[in-house]
Scaffold this active site. Structure first.
Site, PDB file in Angstrom:
ATOM      1  N   ARG A   1       8.528 -20.541  23.837  1.00  0.00           N
ATOM      2  CA  ARG A   1       9.077 -19.439  24.609  1.00  0.00           C
ATOM      3  C   ARG A   1       8.762 -19.712  26.074  1.00  0.00           C
ATOM      4  O   ARG A   1       7.618 -19.587  26.490  1.00  0.00           O
ATOM      5  CB  ARG A   1       8.421 -18.145  24.119  1.00  0.00           C
ATOM      6  CG  ARG A   1       8.353 -17.014  25.099  1.00  0.00           C
ATOM      7  CD  ARG A   1       7.871 -15.729  24.457  1.00  0.00           C
ATOM      8  NE  ARG A   1       6.473 -15.694  24.016  1.00  0.00           N
ATOM      9  CZ  ARG A   1       5.409 -15.633  24.819  1.00  0.00           C
ATOM     10  NH1 ARG A   1       5.542 -15.655  26.129  1.00  0.00           N
ATOM     11  NH2 ARG A   1       4.194 -15.572  24.311  1.00  0.00           N
TER      12      ARG A   1
ATOM     13  N   HIS B   1       6.291 -12.997  27.061  1.00  0.00           N
ATOM     14  CA  HIS B   1       6.598 -12.398  25.764  1.00  0.00           C
ATOM     15  C   HIS B   1       7.717 -11.370  25.862  1.00  0.00           C
ATOM     16  O   HIS B   1       8.631 -11.332  25.042  1.00  0.00           O
ATOM     17  CB  HIS B   1       5.342 -11.735  25.191  1.00  0.00           C
ATOM     18  CG  HIS B   1       5.593 -10.932  23.966  1.00  0.00           C
ATOM     19  ND1 HIS B   1       5.828 -11.507  22.737  1.00  0.00           N
ATOM     20  CD2 HIS B   1       5.689  -9.592  23.765  1.00  0.00           C
ATOM     21  CE1 HIS B   1       6.036 -10.563  21.832  1.00  0.00           C
ATOM     22  NE2 HIS B   1       5.958  -9.394  22.431  1.00  0.00           N
TER      23      HIS B   1
ATOM     24  N   TYR C   1      -2.709 -16.560  30.124  1.00  0.00           N
ATOM     25  CA  TYR C   1      -3.063 -17.232  28.871  1.00  0.00           C
ATOM     26  C   TYR C   1      -2.469 -18.619  28.665  1.00  0.00           C
ATOM     27  O   TYR C   1      -2.715 -19.247  27.646  1.00  0.00           O
ATOM     28  CB  TYR C   1      -2.768 -16.331  27.671  1.00  0.00           C
ATOM     29  CG  TYR C   1      -1.326 -15.849  27.534  1.00  0.00           C
ATOM     30  CD1 TYR C   1      -0.364 -16.663  26.947  1.00  0.00           C
ATOM     31  CD2 TYR C   1      -0.944 -14.587  27.967  1.00  0.00           C
ATOM     32  CE1 TYR C   1       0.946 -16.223  26.799  1.00  0.00           C
ATOM     33  CE2 TYR C   1       0.367 -14.131  27.819  1.00  0.00           C
ATOM     34  CZ  TYR C   1       1.309 -14.954  27.236  1.00  0.00           C
ATOM     35  OH  TYR C   1       2.595 -14.525  27.091  1.00  0.00           O
TER      36      TYR C   1
HETATM   37  C1  LIG Z   1       2.314  -4.767  13.222  1.00  0.00           C
HETATM   38  C2  LIG Z   1       2.466  -5.109  14.663  1.00  0.00           C
HETATM   39  N1  LIG Z   1       1.384  -5.375  15.410  1.00  0.00           N
HETATM   40  C3  LIG Z   1       1.482  -5.671  16.701  1.00  0.00           C
HETATM   41  C4  LIG Z   1       2.699  -5.727  17.312  1.00  0.00           C
HETATM   42  C5  LIG Z   1       2.815  -6.049  18.808  1.00  0.00           C
HETATM   43  N2  LIG Z   1       3.466  -7.346  18.960  1.00  0.00           N
HETATM   44  C6  LIG Z   1       4.784  -7.447  19.149  1.00  0.00           C
HETATM   45  S1  LIG Z   1       5.298  -9.024  19.131  1.00  0.00           S
HETATM   46  C7  LIG Z   1       3.729  -9.613  18.934  1.00  0.00           C
HETATM   47  C8  LIG Z   1       3.482 -11.083  18.858  1.00  0.00           C
HETATM   48  C9  LIG Z   1       4.360 -11.743  17.859  1.00  0.00           C
HETATM   49  O1  LIG Z   1       4.064 -13.102  17.813  1.00  0.00           O
HETATM   50  P1  LIG Z   1       4.868 -14.088  16.886  1.00  0.00           P
HETATM   51  O2  LIG Z   1       4.923 -13.549  15.513  1.00  0.00           O
HETATM   52  O3  LIG Z   1       4.313 -15.436  17.033  1.00  0.00           O
HETATM   53  O4  LIG Z   1       6.359 -14.010  17.427  1.00  0.00           O
HETATM   54  P2  LIG Z   1       6.852 -14.404  18.870  1.00  0.00           P
HETATM   55  O5  LIG Z   1       6.887 -13.140  19.670  1.00  0.00           O
HETATM   56  O6  LIG Z   1       5.917 -15.420  19.424  1.00  0.00           O
HETATM   57  O7  LIG Z   1       8.214 -14.963  18.663  1.00  0.00           O
HETATM   58  C10 LIG Z   1       2.828  -8.560  18.871  1.00  0.00           C
HETATM   59  C11 LIG Z   1       1.374  -8.711  18.728  1.00  0.00           C
HETATM   60  C12 LIG Z   1       3.821  -5.430  16.514  1.00  0.00           C
HETATM   61  N3  LIG Z   1       5.057  -5.431  17.004  1.00  0.00           N
HETATM   62  N4  LIG Z   1       3.672  -5.142  15.211  1.00  0.00           N
END
Ligand SMILES: Cc1ncc(C[n+]2csc(CCOP(=O)(O)OP(=O)(O)O)c2C)c(N)n1
Ligand SMILES: Cc1ncc(C[n+]2csc(CCOP(=O)(O)OP(=O)(O)O)c2C)c(N)n1
Ligand SMILES: [Mg+2]
Ligand SMILES: [Mg+2]
Lengths: 358, 328, 358, 328
Positions: free
Chosen positions: A271, A275, A284
């Site tokens: 990415r 985020h 980070y």
């Molecule tokens: C159950 C839950 N906990 C926390 C979040 C907050 N949150 C949204 S996206 C994210 C990170 C997701 O990381 P990843 O699965 O690697 O997907 P990426 O965004 O990197 O594509 C977090 C912690 C959430 N949406 N749902």
């Protein structure tokens, strides 16, 4: 365990034909088009946010290759797709329009995902069999197993002809690598394995969950290393290589359609942006790391591939860019001017229940 | 009409719905050859086959999520949670997913799913085989919650639940599975989800109750009628959500006095909402304090026999509470 | 993936010394004693239930070997043990008394597990560092990871001397194979792997979860096949062979103590009796199968081993049996006559909160 | 005393507790170098090290379970749930485990753990970044639930929570993180968990509120005081559980009129319990219907801007409700 996963790229070298070899120039250009359109819409969303015209954007940038590959491997608009918030390119390729995306950004009544009830990029499209997603991550995985269970059940009960291509024959779901830490993922994978379901889990591994790097998320180098523990085939693929991703997805699709069971495809990607519009990624990760990955951009890479093979030329690129720009502008204006949802029905307690047939 | 037990009525509803609609299937732990740990699904796998009565892995979250997915694929899942106490791992799927799907998709996706779960105390189940969980879910718009007290209602309401296009939580008073008996017609009929049911008429005090407690309430009402000449009306709140505000108010307008019975913990139990409705919309009819008789605020229900007995509301305790209110 | 797990029995043949080789006759007899005592208490509990004197019993029969092996491998009464409802033999070996078990059966005030608040066999013993368990399965697994995290943290923050044997230096948890389908298990295993915790997960695989056979629970032949996906070592062992189980557990313990990280030990065993006093197992498994497994009874097998080596003789067996019988009788009388908990304090809402220090 | 924002007060409480007690540590998603998505833990990893400020895997159930285990190993975990909306996967660990541990072990094991979670709407968070979840947990004996409205209370109550031997849910009004400012002493002090706090005195109507709504309530009370001469008393219910029944009743005995404000869904929200207490124990003082002003019973809070605004209680809506009640 990494060696347990099927490494399609290694295989590819030794084998004769890859499914992507048979993609026509027209299809390749269509794939290119969706990647491009997704990128341009995405860029505009960042701008709209910076201008204070929308409260939030979450981006699919950098992930376009594996997403478009996934869409093109399945029966687009028919097979169930239960995506996650980064899957703009996937949803466009499945059939969602630029307007529809923009309507969601602005929270307008016509937004097909939620009528403005959900945050942007919480995709849903009933007509395209795109399921409705929530924000809590990974909830879609066991639900997608349920959709796949439904398919298998319908066929077994003769509610559906297995050859009927107007009916969904697999369920594709996707999520980030971080989200596989959730119990939801485990339980969904387990059902898929136990019932040998027509199910594909695409893990878009961009090595961060917001700020948390992979090694604090799991003690293995690949999510795919976990697939075998569920009786699921695991495939690791370069998610920035659209053709390799397509090959992996075709294998997964063929397994699903032919009753061989579920597949996990782990697309290694990145990415290149924060985020979401609420994030600042400088705390980070290093700028060097980001720059390095930007050089591996999946659109630039595919463009080069198409140029090298004479499928694309500068004229065509310009034409595509112009078309994308026009679409982005037009869809933005449309969404901007579209009406908000009406307040009273949106807040009416009866609106939470589907009406009961009499 | 034949007399059937609560669990027979429930089994019959499932059996008939499996028969009538090929989209209906059952999943849950031990629902197959074992016929469920309470035997609610006994004989169904033999009759309808292992593709329609599916033993699940030991994982409630997935039982519900599979149900949600299958429901969206136009099936009609009946998901059994072995004890209500084990539903917590599935809270996210129930509250954030099933309950919100119709609303969040602007009415385009529906989740026609039924979740059955035995609830309640008095069977030496200790802290984790005795819980009442209706109040927790009653705070979640988008769910329907049903708790039948009679076998007749159980069969008719369960059929309504299975046919309902929304997710329905169907809680069954496990203590009454075999103890509660009543007339149940053979064949098809439904009881609508929504309206409360006046099980016993009276002018002096209104008693609100559901499930096992509705029986105790009727028993207690009969006791005070005989012994004290008090005419208590028993309102069986067989649909917990959506709330039948009018049905709840109607009896109160007549009596002006309310006693709400539940075996769940007192604080934030379902009686809180009933009291809140009465003390607002029913204020002008109030003729005494609105009372709740419920389980104490300790984790329900301790195992040790005498403590369990003391925890549970009983007809006698209810009768005493009626007398106190009637005298007010 | 099965081949990924360490097969200690195969290794054992080719290697010189197994940890169990150095167990003294005294220790071996002690292990035998706990298995026997557990069995006799268990049998009595079934009888008490049949007599209508207790409302419920859930049995550890058939699982005694791996349980006692696990207890003897760790620092008993000091290391954290977060067991499950079948672990009567484990808890006895860790230090719980026969009376204490019986008090739980009768729901009496002195029951150290819960003071009669919980159903029987919901073990807890503060003084022995046996954690309190609930009924929802698998919740103990991520908690045990938390205990192990606590140990690592305490040592790192110099709140605890790593050499101090009066302090817990690992957390052992256990559960059935069916319970590993829960998201709780996944998340606990993942933490253990990511943080390389001093953690042991003992899976007592009796091939049924109540009535549900393994192949409807998971699509792999061994739970241990999943360990590698968490960066955890997986070991499969014959759980009815106490010495093999001990060897596996010692390996797991040594890994925990030396900072090498977590281990999953899968003990293959069987439950020769119904799931609990509420179950009837005839609907879901054949009598032949049950009889076949009864012939593999772990106590009979260990007894034969000890007889063969002259560590045990018939006299001693009789003596042990007499002692066990007396203990069972005595503890039953004691518990039967012991007072119930007082009602008022048990139902006082303030009893749910630990008092706040002023 | 310096003026600090709500989030600064929260950060300061954690910083000081980390400093004072080596057993205190923080875990949660992005709490490390990122300093939390709201920056509540900003700078803490740099100051106290990565062993004490631990980025967790993306799995709430485990964040809580690790906290429970660590707490039983005599540490003092502060577990951050990134948004209250994501706490559902951990319901089983919170309700069946943390909340019941002390009781089920007959007082031998304790779980001294703090769970922090931002809650509430009005920040364009849609259905899953806006939820209020206090009512759900308020039905669970064994938990303490705290929702501070002022920075002073936030710091003092969070310190009490961290030191409390019981599991404490600490909900933070995210909309107020930077908007709410107030005097906060440097250094150590605590505010006890339990008692409500009268934020504004008045004789005519009692308003019960907490968190962000306590501010709106004070604002509304000031409006009606100025514009209509109505003297509204604002009771800040900063501890949701255990319920301060006496504190809740005290003001009502004076005013006889109650308005309960919460941004959570109306039905089975916390106001239901307050109404139930008042309409029973406060019956003799009742001088009008007990009113609740809350979010409507749709999944909170729709994203679309005008709908979000209409969903949320506002000082103006509160003022209107006060007027209506005062006139009764
Ligand atoms: C159950 C839950 N906990 C926390 C979040 C907050 N949150 C949204 S996206 C994210 C990170 C997701 O990381 P990843 O699965 O690697 O997907 P990426 O965004 O990197 O594509 C977090 C912690 C959430 N949406 N749902
Ligand atoms: C969350 C949860 N769901 C269901 C149950 C009911 N239940 C108790 S034990 C059990 C089977 C456990 O099987 P397994 O994990 O293999 O352990 P075993 O009993 O075979 O030793 C079930 C379904 C439970 N206790 N907790
Ligand atoms: Mg990621
Ligand atoms: Mg088992």
């Amino acid at each position: 365990m990494a060696d347990q996963s099927v490494d399609l790229q290694a295989n590819a070298a030794s084998e004769q034909a890859r499914p992507s070899d048979s993609l026509s120039p027209e299809i390749l250009l269509e794939m290119y088009w969706y990647m491009l359109l997704s990128r341009r819409l995405d860029e505009r969303a960042w701008i709209l946010h910076r201008q204070g015209r929308i409260p939030f954007h979450i981006s699919g940038m950098g992930h376009e290759a594996c997403q478009v590959a996934a869409a093109f491997a399945i029966n687009r608009g028919v097979d169930y797709v239960h995506p996650y918030y980064r899957d703009l390119a996937m949803c466009l390729a499945v059939g969602m329009s630029a307007e529809e995306f923009m309507l969601g950004l602005f929270g307008k009544a016509e937004d097909p995902s939620s009528g403005g009830r959900q945050m942007p990029s919480h995709f849903s499209h009933r007509k395209l069999n795109i399921l409705s997603m929530s924000s809590p991550v990974a909830t879609q995985v066991p639900q997608a197993a349920g959709l796949a269970f439904g398919i298998k059940y319908r066929i077994a009960q003769q509610l559906q002809d297995p050859e009927d291509e107007t009916q969904p024959r697999l369920a594709l779901t996707s999520l980030g690598e971080g989200s596989t830490s959730q119990g939801e993922w485990h339980e969904g994978m387990n059902w898929a394995g136990v019932h040998k379901l027509p199910f594909i889990c695409l893990v878009e591994n961009n090595i961060y969950a917001i700020s948390v790097p992979m090694h604090q998320q799991m003690a293995v180098p690949n999510v795919a290393d976990r697939a075998a523990g569920y009786g699921v085939e695991g495939i690791v693929v370069d998610g920035n290589d659209i053709l390799a991703s397509y090959d992996a997805m075709v294998r997964a699709r063929d397994r699903a359609y032919s009753g061989e069971g579920p597949t996990l495809v782990e697309a290694k990607t990145y990415r290149p942006v924060p985020h979401s519009s609420d994030d600042d990624d400088r705390s980070y990760r290093s700028r060097d790391e980001v720059e390095e990955w930007k050089r591996k951009d999946p659109i630039a890479r595919f463009q080069q591939y198409l140029l090298d093979r004479g499928i694309l030329d500068q004229n065509k690129i310009d034409e595509y860019e112009a078309r994308a720009k026009q679409m982005v502008n037009q869809s933005q204006s449309y969404a901007d001017e579209a009406p908000y949802p009406e307040i009273a029905p949106s807040l009416d307690p009866s609106s939470v229940y589907a009406p009961v047939d009499k | 009409m034949a007399t059937k037990t609560l669990i027979e009525a429930i089994r019959e509803a499932m059996d008939e719905e499996l028969e009538n609609d090929p989209r209906v299937f059952i999943t849950g732990e031990d629902v197959g050859p074992r016929g469920g740990v309470f035997r609610a699904t006994m004989g169904l796998i033999e009759k309808h086959g292992p593709e329609r009565v599916v033993d699940s892995p030991l994982a409630e979250l997935s039982i519900i999520a599979i149900g949600i997915g299958a429901a969206m694929a136009d099936l009609r899942p009946i998901c059994e949670i072995q004890f209500a106490d084990f539903i917590h791992p599935a809270m996210n799927q129930i509250m954030n997913e099933a309950a919100k799907m119709y609303y969040r998709s602007n009415g385009t996706w529906t989740v026609p799913m039924t979740i059955r779960a035995p609830y309640g105390g008095g069977i030496s189940g200790g802290l984790y085989h005795s819980q009442s969980l209706e109040a927790l879910f009653a705070h979640c718009p988008g769910l329907k919650i049903v708790i039948p007290s009679t076998p007749y209602d159980a069969k008719g309401l369960l059929k309504s639940a299975i046919r309902d296009p929304n997710p329905v939580l169907f809680f069954e008073a496990k203590k009454g599975y075999r103890a509660i008996k009543g007339e149940v017609p053979d064949g098809d009929y439904t009881v609508p989800i929504g309206p409360v049911n006046v099980r016993r008429a009276g002018d002096d005090v209104t008693i609100y109750a559901y499930g096992m407690m509705a029986h105790y309430a009727v028993e207690a009402a009969n006791m005070v009628a005989e012994q004290d000449g008090i005419a208590a009306e028993v309102v069986d709140v067989r649909t917990i959500l959506p709330v039948d505000r009018e049905g709840i108010l109607e009896s109160f307008k007549k009596t002006g006095k309310a006693l709400i019975i539940y075996e769940d913990n007192l604080t934030m139990g379902y009686g809180a909402e009933v009291a809140a409705i009465l003390s607002d919309e029913g204020f002008e009819y109030m003729d005494g304090p609105i009372r709740r008789l419920a389980g104490p605020d300790v984790p329900s229900v301790p195992y040790s026999h005498p403590v369990q007995e003391a925890f549970m509301p009983s007809p006698k305790k209810i009768a005493d509470a009626i007398r106190e209110i009637a005298e007010y």
